[in-house]
Design an enzyme around this catalytic site. Structure first.
Site, PDB file in Angstrom:
ATOM      1  N   GLY A  12      48.363 -42.384  50.039  1.00 52.17           N
ATOM      2  CA  GLY A  12      48.211 -41.285  51.307  1.00 52.17           C
ATOM      3  C   GLY A  12      47.463 -41.027  52.273  1.00 52.17           C
ATOM      4  N   GLY A  23      46.619 -38.587  54.481  1.00 51.41           N
ATOM      5  CA  GLY A  23      46.850 -37.835  55.652  1.00 51.41           C
ATOM      6  C   GLY A  23      45.622 -36.663  55.607  1.00 51.41           C
ATOM      7  N   ALA A  47      44.765 -34.849  52.941  1.00 51.50           N
ATOM      8  CA  ALA A  47      43.401 -35.344  51.908  1.00 51.50           C
ATOM      9  C   ALA A  47      43.692 -36.431  51.515  1.00 51.50           C
ATOM     10  CB  ALA A  47      44.890 -34.376  50.630  1.00 51.50           C
ATOM     11  N   ARG A  68      53.461 -15.148  53.919  1.00 49.91           N
ATOM     12  CA  ARG A  68      54.890 -15.503  54.662  1.00 49.91           C
ATOM     13  C   ARG A  68      55.877 -15.136  53.634  1.00 49.91           C
ATOM     14  NH1 ARG A  68      51.906 -21.285  56.388  1.00 49.91           N
ATOM     15  NH2 ARG A  68      50.826 -21.074  57.785  1.00 49.91           N
TER      16      ARG A  68
HETATM   17  C1  LIG Z   1      54.997 -28.123  61.125  1.00 54.40           C
HETATM   18  C2  LIG Z   1      54.137 -27.584  59.760  1.00 54.40           C
HETATM   19  C3  LIG Z   1      52.580 -27.033  60.306  1.00 54.40           C
HETATM   20  C4  LIG Z   1      51.899 -26.485  59.475  1.00 54.40           C
HETATM   21  N1  LIG Z   1      51.258 -25.811  59.560  1.00 54.40           N
HETATM   22  C5  LIG Z   1      49.347 -25.601  59.313  1.00 54.40           C
HETATM   23  C6  LIG Z   1      48.537 -25.574  59.641  1.00 54.40           C
HETATM   24  O1  LIG Z   1      48.896 -24.976  60.949  1.00 54.40           O
HETATM   25  N2  LIG Z   1      47.697 -24.826  58.856  1.00 54.40           N
HETATM   26  C7  LIG Z   1      47.376 -25.575  57.442  1.00 54.40           C
HETATM   27  O2  LIG Z   1      46.070 -24.758  56.906  1.00 54.40           O
HETATM   28  N3  LIG Z   1      48.837 -25.893  56.849  1.00 54.40           N
HETATM   29  C8  LIG Z   1      49.656 -25.947  57.677  1.00 54.40           C
HETATM   30  N4  LIG Z   1      50.772 -27.169  57.261  1.00 54.40           N
HETATM   31  C9  LIG Z   1      50.490 -27.438  56.310  1.00 54.40           C
HETATM   32  C10 LIG Z   1      49.803 -28.913  55.935  1.00 54.40           C
HETATM   33  O3  LIG Z   1      49.777 -29.325  57.292  1.00 54.40           O
HETATM   34  C11 LIG Z   1      50.125 -30.396  55.036  1.00 54.40           C
HETATM   35  O4  LIG Z   1      50.107 -28.818  53.936  1.00 54.40           O
HETATM   36  C12 LIG Z   1      48.943 -31.198  55.321  1.00 54.40           C
HETATM   37  O5  LIG Z   1      49.250 -31.851  55.925  1.00 54.40           O
HETATM   38  C13 LIG Z   1      49.436 -31.486  53.775  1.00 54.40           C
HETATM   39  O6  LIG Z   1      48.757 -32.669  53.689  1.00 54.40           O
HETATM   40  P1  LIG Z   1      48.480 -34.170  53.010  1.00 54.40           P
HETATM   41  O7  LIG Z   1      47.000 -34.589  53.565  1.00 54.40           O
HETATM   42  O8  LIG Z   1      48.213 -33.279  51.598  1.00 54.40           O
HETATM   43  O9  LIG Z   1      49.480 -34.339  53.196  1.00 54.40           O
HETATM   44  P2  LIG Z   1      50.689 -35.232  54.546  1.00 54.40           P
HETATM   45  O10 LIG Z   1      49.761 -34.703  55.820  1.00 54.40           O
HETATM   46  O11 LIG Z   1      51.555 -35.122  54.328  1.00 54.40           O
HETATM   47  O12 LIG Z   1      50.294 -37.046  53.694  1.00 54.40           O
HETATM   48  C14 LIG Z   1      50.437 -38.100  52.640  1.00 54.40           C
HETATM   49  C15 LIG Z   1      50.505 -39.012  52.878  1.00 54.40           C
HETATM   50  O13 LIG Z   1      50.850 -39.839  52.118  1.00 54.40           O
HETATM   51  C16 LIG Z   1      51.621 -40.880  52.529  1.00 54.40           C
HETATM   52  N5  LIG Z   1      52.675 -41.274  51.456  1.00 54.40           N
HETATM   53  C17 LIG Z   1      53.492 -40.181  50.875  1.00 54.40           C
HETATM   54  N6  LIG Z   1      54.260 -40.696  50.147  1.00 54.40           N
HETATM   55  C18 LIG Z   1      53.767 -42.501  49.929  1.00 54.40           C
HETATM   56  C19 LIG Z   1      54.074 -43.063  49.274  1.00 54.40           C
HETATM   57  N7  LIG Z   1      55.323 -43.299  48.016  1.00 54.40           N
HETATM   58  N8  LIG Z   1      53.729 -44.976  49.582  1.00 54.40           N
HETATM   59  C20 LIG Z   1      52.855 -44.984  49.997  1.00 54.40           C
HETATM   60  N9  LIG Z   1      52.506 -43.438  51.178  1.00 54.40           N
HETATM   61  C21 LIG Z   1      53.214 -42.331  50.821  1.00 54.40           C
HETATM   62  C22 LIG Z   1      51.914 -40.582  53.278  1.00 54.40           C
HETATM   63  O14 LIG Z   1      51.825 -41.502  54.541  1.00 54.40           O
HETATM   64  C23 LIG Z   1      50.753 -39.778  54.301  1.00 54.40           C
HETATM   65  O15 LIG Z   1      49.994 -40.614  54.917  1.00 54.40           O
HETATM   66  C24 LIG Z   1      51.717 -27.129  58.125  1.00 54.40           C
HETATM   67  C25 LIG Z   1      52.792 -27.555  57.896  1.00 54.40           C
HETATM   68  C26 LIG Z   1      54.156 -27.843  58.795  1.00 54.40           C
HETATM   69  C27 LIG Z   1      55.004 -28.810  57.971  1.00 54.40           C
END
Ligand SMILES: Cc1cc2nc3c(=O)[nH]c(=O)nc-3n(C[C@H](O)[C@H](O)[C@H](O)COP(=O)(O)OP(=O)(O)OC[C@H]3O[C@@H](n4cnc5c(N)ncnc54)[C@H](O)[C@@H]3O)c2cc1C
Ligand code: SF4
Ligand code: FES
Lengths: 644, 261
Positions: free
Chosen positions: A40, A42, A44, A337
């Site tokens: 992942g 994103g 994080a 929310r």
């Molecule tokens: C529309 C929307 C608006 C939002 N606005 C806000 C906001 O304004 N403020 C706020 O704080 N939060 C907000 N959130 C929440 C926030 O965006 C997310 O919780 C956060 O960005 C998640 O980040 P992450 O790095 O954990 O995961 P993600 O950004 O979802 O990244 C996941 C990563 O894992 C990879 N991945 C997943 N499964 C696999 C696999 N099996 N094999 C290989 N790769 C995989 C994907 O390719 C990606 O790279 C919002 C969410 C949404 C839906």
């Protein structure tokens, strides 16, 4: 196994500093001898990959996207919280901590949340240094706005695309390490299995989405940063590809899944318009700073409106019910929310909803436009208004927006200790993928904060503590566990392809989504949950006997990808239902109709349910085992949340 | 069921879709009919309908890239009736709605065409060249931690706003697809401008532009002949001014080159 949260001793404010001092360090010259897999990229994952590579570790990073810059984090609109107190309005680390614990309805760990509030200030500095173009005041300093669940302005933002700008910052740091050769990046590569050797996480199995090739990768530690599982509901504001497969595969290898039923339903989304609908679009919560939520006072008026006999403009002020302002005078439209969502649902259930389906309430900017002028309003929300108009063909400068709650975020996730390690040694979970900081309800602008806190400022310390305890000898994929995991992936893929039934993966996904939304969504009750459990089991059997796919594994086969993800959702769904059944109280996003106050607010049961429910997989079609991590509150007093 | 327009009538359409098995195979246009398409649907939802039909008939669905369906991730990338992202200005493919089409229309759907973007399958192309250009220098070299307080780097609002405008690029590649030379200048210049405008970007200003331009050339993107089709088709409105700024940056960097290698 005993659930040890490993919370450091000492006063709340000193725990993290002390812990950082106590963790074992890896000698700088040895860091390059350790391999870390990060699944992942994103917020994080990219932040962790970049930071660990900067420290000297060898990182292998994986994403199913074609580029790390496309992770779902990109879609975050509203902003990111930090206790900078730049506005001099009384913010502090303790206040952010307090708001987050309270907003989460007292179902998160004090120590984790306090650390999150502490490092929040470093995140902003880091992002500014990377060139993230946050909004600024005329004096050149950083601007803030306020968000639901808080009475201070602590949210940093980059117009309506904070997520994209923060992700581009993390992506640029990651790109730099890729260029240096410290991160090996695998794009369009999906993790389908975790490899555990002698009880420790030692690697993963992936599928190359273009060629179908199944690969194995070994490392000294594995970090999952794979995001949330909101798409179990089919319709959600999550990006289409978001799924639970990585944490679910880890769960089936021994990682506990915590609080799976804690789902956030966001109050301000564009309502569903038809069954072809493929996803829902969020309208940032920041809109509630200026938009006023209302429905007609009476059912009769609402019916005439829906029937087209009258128009919005025909409804006089005194016939409008600004229900959030009426019921929660001190927070008004800015209640958290879960509260906003439930009240919107209630208004619609009473027959007072608007729009052709009656499943919508108004978010009205007329007053803000009158007060501040079109220009000012468009400066703040221009891109959101444009997006709304693109989707609905209605102009929100002239007509109030129609909004309805939609699934948005999952507070549940892999159980982790204070070090962000799961119940499998050497397996970490960060970002939305873990359960850690938001309790039963997440405050707006806190997910971006948590993902970046985990990746930039927590995991770089805590992973070293684990690695320092093992010799820096090379790891390989020679062990039999790799072969086994690889074969399991092959077998599963072949099984999916060989069913040759009559229903598409999307049909199953939609059917699951309906069950989840109707019975395990904004409000839940025992009867509905029992029913849902049976329906899910039935659907799962049908899936494995009637799924239709075409093509082969050895090519880009997007339906095959979806099928694998839906198969995992069909198992997760049942666990969510079990968890919701088990939690006989209402808290945050989990509203059990049987447990409410006379004013229809969530009724917590702290005596019996102030714990994290961590579920252990026991085998296919077997009930999971519940482990409880009791939550200790030493610094806040548990009160009935009130936003009146 | 139509959300807000009860008069919206379903449409029947003819689709001409580019089908290509993989990078090395030949491709061709194949014709399909889709029925009962609601004008409220998004373009990608219309393709979902086609794909469900194909799968149920035992055919192989059309591969295409998408994810956020909100116009921000830059995944979607269809060349629709000869236009990158289709007929509506300032709109990504996923934000294009079927109300822009009429009953009986024939719609041609092709992938981005550029040597630097080989086809993976059908409508999905490989845009990793963009990532490699960023890896060549599209960043500010700071490690995690040890940075000054955010407010110690004040930035005049007009500069911050300008940098922000450049930073809104979603890396979709429409600019390349729209350009008859398949030039990536608009994409590259957006990143160069963002970082050249900000105080944080000054230290590496010269090496950055040199390295990124060198990588862009290496990837096989074409030269810019100032036609401006890129900016006309860019869904987020990245301006041609960025290209002018980048050209100035490049000339001044070359004149005093710090890239000794
Ligand atoms: C529309 C929307 C608006 C939002 N606005 C806000 C906001 O304004 N403020 C706020 O704080 N939060 C907000 N959130 C929440 C926030 O965006 C997310 O919780 C956060 O960005 C998640 O980040 P992450 O790095 O954990 O995961 P993600 O950004 O979802 O990244 C996941 C990563 O894992 C990879 N991945 C997943 N499964 C696999 C696999 N099996 N094999 C290989 N790769 C995989 C994907 O390719 C990606 O790279 C919002 C969410 C949404 C839906
Ligand atoms: S400049 Fe515009 S068209 Fe080109 S990649 Fe960026 S957003 Fe897409
Ligand atoms: S699918 Fe994300 S921009 Fe179109």
């Amino acid at each position: 196994m005993n659930l040890d949260s490993k919370i450091p001793e000492g006063p709340l404010a000193e725990k993290w500093e002390k812990h950082k001092f106590n963790v074992k360090l890896v000698n700088p010259a040895n860091k390059r001898k350790y391999d870390v897999i990060i699944v992942g990229t994103g917020l994080a994952g990219a932040s962790a990959a970049a930071s660990l590579a900067e420290l000297g570790y060898n990182v292998k990073a994986f994403t199913y996207h074609d580029s790390p810059r496309r992770a779902h984090s990109i879609a975050a609109q509203g902003g990111i919280n930090a206790a900078k107190n730049y506005q001099n309005d009384g913010d502090s680390v303790f206040r952010l901590f307090y708001d987050t614990i309270k907003g989460g309805d007292y179902r998160s760990r004090e120590a984790n949340v306090y650390r999150l509030a502490q490092v929040s200030v470093n995140i902003i500095d880091q992002c500014v240094a990377q060139g993230v173009p946050f909004a600024r005041e005329y004096g050149g300093l950083l601007a803030n706005r306020s968000f639901g669940g808080a009475q201070v302005s602590r949210t940093f933002y980059a117009r309506g695309q904070t997520g994209q700008q923060l992700l581009l910052g993390a992506y640029s740091a990651l790109s730099r390490q890729i260029a240096y050769g410290k991160v090996k990046m695998y794009t369009r590569s999906e993790m389908l299995e975790l490899v555990v050797v002698d009880g420790k996480a030692r690697g993963i199995v992936t599928r190359n989405l273009i060629t179908g090739e199944i690969e194995t990768h070994a490392a000294h530690a594995v970090v999952l940063a794979t995001g949330g599982y909101g798409n179990v509901f089919y319709l959600s504001t999550n990006a289409k590809y978001c799924n639970v497969t990585a944490p679910w595969r880890a769960h089936k290898k021994g990682a506990y899944f915590a609080n799976p039923c804690f789902t956030q339903i966001h109050p301000t989304c564009i309502p569903v318009s038809g069954d072809y609908q493929s996803k829902l679009t969020l309208m940032s919560e920041s809109l509630r700073n200026d938009g006023r939520v209302w429905v007609p006072k009476t059912k009769e008026m609402a019916e005439r409106l829906r029937g087209g006999q009258i128009r919005v403009a025909d409804i006089p002020e005194e016939e409008r019910d600004y229900f959030l302002e009426r019921k929660y005078p001190s927070f008004g439209n800015l209640v958290p929310r879960d509260v906003a969502s439930r009240n919107a649902k209630q208004a619609c259930d009473e027959g007072r909803g608007v729009g052709s389906t009656g499943l919508a309430v108004y978010l009205d900017f007329a007053d803000a436009i009158k007060r501040e002028g079109v220009d000012k309003v468009s400066q703040k929300y221009g891109n959101l208004f444009a997006m709304y108009e693109k989707i609905t063909a209605e102009n929100p400068y002239e007509l109030p927006m129609r909004i309805y709650p939609a699934v948005h975020y999952t507070m549940g996730g892999l159980w982790v200790d204070y070090n962000l390690m799961t119940s499998i040694p050497g397996l970490y979970a960060t970002g939305e993928c873990n359960f850690s900081d938001h309790g039963a309800n997440r405050l707006g602008a806190s997910a971006l904060m948590q993902g970046l806190a985990d990746g930039y400022f927590v995991i770089p310390y805590t992973i070293g503590d684990y690695l320092a305890q093992m010799p820096p000898t090379p790891v390989t994929t020679q062990h039999a566990a790799f072969k086994e995991a690889e074969e399991a992936v092959h077998a599963r893929t072949q099984k999916l392809l060989s069913i040759k039934g009559t229903r598409t993966p999307n049909e199953f996904h939609k059917a699951l989504g309906h069950i989840m939304w109707d019975h395990c969504g904004m409000s839940r009750n025992a009867e509905g949950l029992q029913f849902a459990k049976q329906e899910i089991q039935k659907l799962r059997r049908e899936f494995w006997s009637d799924l239709k796919l075409t093509g082969t594994n050895e090519e880009l086969n997007q339906m095959l990808e979806i099928a694998g993800r839906v198969a995992d959702f069909l198992e997760l769904g049942e666990l969510m239902v079990d968890d919701a059944l088990n939690r006989k109280e209402s808290c945050g996003g989990h509203f059990r109709e049987e447990y409410q106050t006379p004013e229809n607010e969530a009724l917590r049961d702290d005596e019996n349910f102030a714990y994290v429910a961590a579920w252990e997989w026991t085998g296919d079609n077997q009930p999971e085992t519940l482990h409880k991590e009791e939550l200790q509150f030493e610094n806040v007093k548990l009160t009935q949340r009130s936003y009146k | 069921m139509a959300g807000n327009n009860p008069n919206a009538k379903p449409m029947n359409l003819t689709l001409k879709v580019w089908r290509q098995r993989n990078r090395n195979s030949e491709g061709k246009i194949v014709e399909y009919q889709v029925k009962d398409i609601s004008p409220e649907m998004s373009f990608l939802e219309m393709l979902d309908v086609l794909n469900e039909d194909l799968l149920l008939k035992g055919d192989e669905p059309v591969a295409f890239d998408h994810d956020c369906r909100e116009g921000i991730c830059g995944s979607c990338d269809l060349f629709i009736n000869g236009r990158a992202h289709g007929p509506e200005k300032g709109t990504t493919t996923c934000q294009l709605h079927m109300r822009k089409f009429s009953d009986g229309d024939t719609i041609t759907i092709e992938p981005w065409r550029a040597n630097a973007f080989p086809v993976n399958r059908d409508l999905s192309v490989d845009r990793s060249a963009f990532d490699r250009i960023i890896q060549a220098g599209g960043y500010i070299s700071v490690n995690t931690g040890g940075v000054p307080d955010g407010n110690e780097i004040p930035i005049p609002k007009n500069i911050a706003d300008k940098a922000f405008e450049a930073a809104t690029c979603i890396s979709c590649g429409a600019c390349v697809a729209a350009c008859k030379n398949a030039s990536a200048m608009l994409f590259v210049s957006a990143k160069i401008s963002q970082l050249a405008l900000l105080p944080q970007g000054q230290v590496e200003r010269k090496t950055r532009v040199e390295n990124m331009v060198a990588q862009m050339d290496k990837e096989g993107f074409g030269a810019c002949t100032n036609i401006g089709q890129c900016a006309a088709e860019c869904p987020v409105g990245i301006s041609l001014e960025n290209i002018a700024l980048m050209n100035r940056e490049f000339i001044s960097a070359k004149a005093t080159s710090e890239n000794l290698a």
